[in-house]
Design a protein around this motif. Structure first.
Motif, PDB file in Angstrom:
ATOM      1  N   ARG A 127       0.796  -1.298   0.084  1.00  0.00           N
ATOM      2  CA  ARG A 127      -0.122  -0.230  -0.040  1.00  0.00           C
ATOM      3  C   ARG A 127       0.869   1.364  -0.010  1.00  0.00           C
ATOM      4  O   ARG A 127       2.075   1.355   0.169  1.00  0.00           O
ATOM      5  N   TYR A 129       1.020   5.768   0.829  1.00  0.00           N
ATOM      6  CA  TYR A 129       0.231   6.975   1.291  1.00  0.00           C
ATOM      7  C   TYR A 129       0.461   7.936   0.289  1.00  0.00           C
ATOM      8  O   TYR A 129       1.678   7.755  -0.676  1.00  0.00           O
ATOM      9  N   GLU A 135      -4.326   7.751   2.895  1.00  0.00           N
ATOM     10  CA  GLU A 135      -4.238   6.591   2.166  1.00  0.00           C
ATOM     11  C   GLU A 135      -4.553   6.567   0.728  1.00  0.00           C
ATOM     12  O   GLU A 135      -5.668   6.893   0.747  1.00  0.00           O
ATOM     13  N   ASP A 213      -1.905  -5.346   3.542  1.00  0.00           N
ATOM     14  CA  ASP A 213      -2.204  -4.354   4.381  1.00  0.00           C
ATOM     15  C   ASP A 213      -0.999  -3.865   4.971  1.00  0.00           C
ATOM     16  O   ASP A 213      -0.767  -3.983   6.012  1.00  0.00           O
ATOM     17  N   PHE A 215       1.905  -0.465   4.508  1.00  0.00           N
ATOM     18  CA  PHE A 215       2.206   0.740   3.878  1.00  0.00           C
ATOM     19  C   PHE A 215       3.650   0.686   3.666  1.00  0.00           C
ATOM     20  O   PHE A 215       4.647   0.604   4.632  1.00  0.00           O
TER      21      PHE A 215
END
Length: 318
Positions: A127, A129, A135, A213, A215
């Motif tokens: 993931r 930013y 997000e 999941d 980042f």
């Protein structure tokens, strides 16, 4: 065979850059702070005319990993750059290839976070930013027969920490060499657009592809957007508009080769893509100029779609 452990040195980060040395500098700075670091960083320069070469050289002494720099003679677009970058990393023996554009930064523990999933999966997307720290929502599912993203696929994760995907994004794709061997290199003929979605789709046909999941990246370039809540519609360009429509023909050929082409559903996907670009022009860029590029793309794509001699990228040999 799925790896039983992850060795960071077996991974290569592949970066494609073009005339954005200031962004590349930020990405390389973030790699210097990574722990652990990859075994090498492959940088593909699409014939930049700025100081990209000097910026790369300035990091060689203290980035903490090997830099492999490939400067191309012409601009091959993101598609050609990632194809060359993956080829280079594969030929150097990298087990894992982590793709990214120059307008992101890697979080310090990003590789460790990706690596912990590597014993279960072979095509992994982390993931990101967004520029403002929010997000970033990425469309990880496509409506296969239509060949278009599903814009409102659920964004939440359950206790497993992953969701199956049938797409891909070269801004963070983490893929094992065994899958690259089976599906071949990314197709450089796309130049830009749809290439990573298609490549992720090909990977998902060979292995369970997932978004996790975790980042691991942060975008460093602000883009004009139309906020639709969970979904954003980004500003585009005339070049993007052309390739968005033209490259539908390449997807059509791949679908034919894999026996999933449905002319009615795929045509509906192309129509929806066309109208989405009209909406992007009207509501994000607030203009009607640029529609001619959509029509040019349709015209040239029609010619490519009728070319029965066209062949997909071939698998790689040992």
């Amino acid at each position: 065979m799925t790896p039983t452990s992850f060795d960071p040195a077996s991974a290569a980060i592949v970066i494609v850059t073009y005339n954005r040395s200031h962004l590349l500098q930020g990405l390389l700075t973030s790699i210097r702070s990574m722990d652990p670091k990859p075994g090498r960083v492959v940088i593909v320069d699409n014939a930049s005319s700025d100081d990209t070469t000097e910026v790369v050289d300035s990091f060689r002494a203290d980035i903490g990993t090997e830099i492999v720099y490939r400067r191309l003679e012409t601009n091959t677009g993101g598609s050609g750059g990632f194809s060359e970058g993956m080829r280079t990393a594969y030929e150097l023996g990298s087990e894992w290839i982590w793709m990214m554009d120059d307008d992101v930064e890697v979080l310090p523990d990003g590789l460790a976070r990706m690596g912990k999933w590597s014993t279960r999966f072979k095509s992994i997307q982390g993931r990101r930013y967004d520029y403002d720290g929010s997000e970033f929502y990425w469309q990880y599912r496509i409506a296969e027969r239509m060949g278009i993203p599903i814009p409102f696929a659920p964004s939440g994760f359950d206790g497993t920490g992953f969701k199956e995907m049938n797409s891909g994004c070269f801004e963070g794709m983490f893929i094992h060499r065994s899958i690259v061997k089976e599906i071949g290199l990314p197709d450089p003929r796309f130049f830009i657009y749809w290439d990573d979605q298609l490549y992720g789709w090909l990977a998902s046909r060979r292995t369970t592809a997932v978004i996790v999941d975790e980042f691991v990246l942060r975008r460093t370039r602000e883009i004009v957007q139309w906020d639709l809540g969970i979904r954003h519609l980004n500003a585009s360009s005339n070049a993007y508009r052309y390739y968005i429509m033209r490259n539908r023909a390449f997807i059509k050929h791949y679908y034919r080769a894999h026996g999933v082409y449905n002319p009615v559903l795929f045509g509906a996907g192309t129509t929806l893509t066309f109208f989405k670009e009209l909406i992007r022009l009207a509501f994000v860029e607030r203009t009607v100029r640029g529609t001619s590029n959509l029509f040019r793309g349709l015209r040239d794509g029609g010619r490519i779609g009728r070319d029965r001699s066209w062949r997909p990228m071939a698998p790689l040999e040992s």
